[in-house]
Motif scaffolding. Structure first.
Motif, short mmCIF file in Angstrom:
data_model
loop_
_atom_site.label_atom_id
_atom_site.label_comp_id
_atom_site.label_asym_id
_atom_site.label_seq_id
_atom_site.Cartn_x
_atom_site.Cartn_y
_atom_site.Cartn_z
N ALA A 183 24.23 1.86 9.75
CA ALA A 183 25.06 0.79 9.20
C ALA A 183 26.37 1.35 8.65
O ALA A 183 27.44 0.75 8.80
CB ALA A 183 24.30 0.05 8.11
N PHE A 184 26.29 2.51 8.02
CA PHE A 184 27.48 3.13 7.45
C PHE A 184 28.47 3.51 8.55
O PHE A 184 29.67 3.23 8.45
CB PHE A 184 27.11 4.36 6.63
N LEU A 185 27.98 4.15 9.61
CA LEU A 185 28.87 4.55 10.69
C LEU A 185 29.48 3.35 11.39
O LEU A 185 30.63 3.42 11.87
CB LEU A 185 28.13 5.43 11.69
N ALA A 186 28.75 2.24 11.44
CA ALA A 186 29.32 1.02 12.01
C ALA A 186 30.49 0.53 11.17
O ALA A 186 31.52 0.08 11.70
CB ALA A 186 28.25 -0.07 12.13
N LYS A 187 30.35 0.62 9.85
CA LYS A 187 31.44 0.23 8.95
C LYS A 187 32.63 1.18 9.10
O LYS A 187 33.79 0.75 9.07
CB LYS A 187 30.95 0.21 7.50
N VAL A 188 32.35 2.46 9.24
CA VAL A 188 33.41 3.45 9.44
C VAL A 188 34.16 3.15 10.73
O VAL A 188 35.40 3.17 10.77
CB VAL A 188 32.83 4.88 9.46
N ASP A 189 33.43 2.88 11.79
CA ASP A 189 34.05 2.60 13.08
C ASP A 189 34.94 1.35 12.98
O ASP A 189 36.08 1.35 13.47
CB ASP A 189 32.99 2.39 14.14
N ALA A 190 34.43 0.31 12.33
CA ALA A 190 35.21 -0.93 12.19
C ALA A 190 36.46 -0.71 11.36
O ALA A 190 37.55 -1.20 11.70
CB ALA A 190 34.34 -2.02 11.56
N ALA A 191 36.33 0.04 10.27
CA ALA A 191 37.48 0.29 9.40
C ALA A 191 38.52 1.16 10.11
O ALA A 191 39.73 0.95 9.97
CB ALA A 191 37.03 0.96 8.10
N TYR A 192 38.05 2.14 10.87
CA TYR A 192 38.97 3.01 11.61
C TYR A 192 39.71 2.22 12.67
O TYR A 192 40.92 2.38 12.86
CB TYR A 192 38.18 4.17 12.23
N ARG A 193 39.00 1.34 13.38
CA ARG A 193 39.63 0.50 14.39
C ARG A 193 40.68 -0.42 13.78
O ARG A 193 41.76 -0.61 14.35
CB ARG A 193 38.58 -0.34 15.12
N ALA A 194 40.35 -0.98 12.60
CA ALA A 194 41.29 -1.89 11.95
C ALA A 194 42.57 -1.17 11.56
O ALA A 194 43.66 -1.75 11.61
CB ALA A 194 40.62 -2.51 10.72
N GLN A 195 42.46 0.09 11.19
CA GLN A 195 43.63 0.85 10.74
C GLN A 195 44.39 1.50 11.89
O GLN A 195 45.63 1.55 11.87
CB GLN A 195 43.21 1.92 9.74
N HIS A 196 43.67 1.98 12.89
CA HIS A 196 44.30 2.79 13.94
C HIS A 196 44.32 2.13 15.32
O HIS A 196 44.88 2.68 16.25
CB HIS A 196 43.60 4.14 14.03
N GLY A 197 43.70 0.97 15.44
CA GLY A 197 43.75 0.25 16.71
C GLY A 197 42.74 0.71 17.74
O GLY A 197 42.67 0.14 18.83
N GLN A 198 41.95 1.71 17.43
CA GLN A 198 40.89 2.17 18.32
C GLN A 198 39.87 2.96 17.51
O GLN A 198 40.13 3.35 16.37
CB GLN A 198 41.45 3.05 19.43
N GLY A 199 38.68 3.15 18.08
CA GLY A 199 37.64 3.87 17.38
C GLY A 199 37.93 5.35 17.29
O GLY A 199 38.77 5.88 18.03
N PRO A 200 37.24 6.07 16.41
CA PRO A 200 37.51 7.50 16.23
C PRO A 200 37.23 8.34 17.48
O PRO A 200 37.79 9.42 17.63
CB PRO A 200 36.58 7.90 15.07
N LEU A 201 36.39 7.86 18.38
CA LEU A 201 36.08 8.60 19.60
C LEU A 201 36.74 8.00 20.83
O LEU A 201 36.46 8.42 21.96
CB LEU A 201 34.56 8.68 19.81
N ASP A 202 37.59 7.00 20.64
CA ASP A 202 38.29 6.39 21.75
C ASP A 202 39.58 7.13 22.06
O ASP A 202 40.06 7.95 21.26
CB ASP A 202 38.62 4.92 21.45
N GLY A 203 40.16 6.83 23.19
CA GLY A 203 41.44 7.43 23.53
C GLY A 203 41.28 8.73 24.31
O GLY A 203 40.18 9.20 24.60
N ASP A 204 42.41 9.33 24.59
CA ASP A 204 42.45 10.56 25.39
C ASP A 204 42.30 11.77 24.48
O ASP A 204 43.29 12.44 24.13
CB ASP A 204 43.77 10.61 26.17
N LEU A 205 41.07 12.06 24.08
CA LEU A 205 40.81 13.17 23.18
C LEU A 205 40.60 14.46 23.97
O LEU A 205 40.02 14.46 25.06
CB LEU A 205 39.56 12.91 22.34
N SER A 206 41.06 15.56 23.39
CA SER A 206 40.75 16.85 23.98
C SER A 206 39.27 17.15 23.70
O SER A 206 38.63 16.51 22.86
CB SER A 206 41.63 17.94 23.36
N ASP A 207 38.73 18.14 24.40
CA ASP A 207 37.34 18.54 24.17
C ASP A 207 37.13 18.95 22.72
O ASP A 207 36.11 18.62 22.10
CB ASP A 207 36.95 19.69 25.10
N THR A 208 38.11 19.65 22.16
CA THR A 208 38.00 20.09 20.77
C THR A 208 38.04 18.91 19.82
O THR A 208 37.23 18.83 18.88
CB THR A 208 39.13 21.07 20.43
#
Length: 249
Positions: A68-93
């Protein structure tokens, strides 16, 4: 970022890149550091936003397990940054470190369920600062010397000995961050030689918000709910910084 901050950022990038570290590499490291700090901040904010729930003495199961906590983190991150913390063109690192940071948050929530769900107990002491320290410690266990995060502050504001600034951090607090013309929220970073090799070090300033003043505001010297004397701070005052160390072979 305004034009002045953008120019300063570009200048710092060029100054931070020693022989063997291109500006592109330095820029990637700075971006990596900003991402780690952003996710840590979101996690702390979720804890802050749920303080009333966590400290409710009449409710047992708070429904705030790691999932439940990580779901809240994901939602809050999306609201602030427009995408989830693991979304987008991330490098392997970036992906590996982000996953480690999220796993660290989950571990901290799992290990503190008994405390969070304690009935008959009001203030639990599970506050953003404690959460942040525990997450950073768990993160370090997972990634070792590859990356380190720490929340620190000038010595006169430190409440926990583990948060004391090292010599490099203290130098930035007393140097760059003490300058009246240092742009608000502008990070300072450079690559330094250490016994572990060349390390990219970054310090991102943080400032007191209105919600921080319950514990850190006035009257100065009055004992707050955590048992520490208040600093007498005002909203907008420098509160500390997120310190990031990244290692590259």
């Amino acid at each position: 970022m305004n034009r002045f901050n953008a120019l300063l950022f570009s200048l710092l990038l060029s100054l931070a890149a020693p022989p063997g570290f291109s500006q592109a590499t330095t820029e990637a490291l700075a971006d990596e550091g900003e991402r780690l700090a952003a996710l840590l901040r979101v996690g702390r904010r979720v804890v802050s936003n749920n303080q009333t729930l966590i400290n409710d003495p009449d409710r047992g199961d708070k429904g705030l397990d790691s999932a439940a906590f990580l779901a809240k983190v994901d939602a809050a991150y999306r609201a602030q940054h427009g995408q989830g913390p693991l979304d987008g063109d991330l490098s392997d690192t970036q992906r590996r470190l982000t996953e480690a940071q999220l796993a660290a948050m989950a571990t901290v929530l799992d290990e503190n369920q008994e405390l969070i769900n304690s009935e008959g107990l009001g203030f639990k002491g599970f506050i953003p600062a404690i959460f942040g320290r525990l997450v950073n410690e768990q993160f370090a266990e997972q990634v070792g010397s590859e990356a380190r995060l720490k929340v620190t502050a000038p010595m006169h504001l430190v409440r926990n000995r583990k948060a004391r600034p090292d010599d490099w951090e203290a130098g930035v607090f007393n140097g760059q961050f003490s300058q009246p013309d240092w742009p608000r929220s502008q990070a300072f970073f450079e690559t330094v030689a250490t016994g572990e090799g060349e390390m990219f070090r970054m310090l991102i300033p943080e400032y007191y918000g209105e919600t921080c003043l319950t514990c850190h505001g006035g009257p100065k010297g009055e004992v707050d709910v955590t048992g520490f004397p208040k600093e007498g701070a005002a909203a907008g005052d420098l509160a500390g910084a997120i310190s990031i160390t990244l290692k590259r072979e």
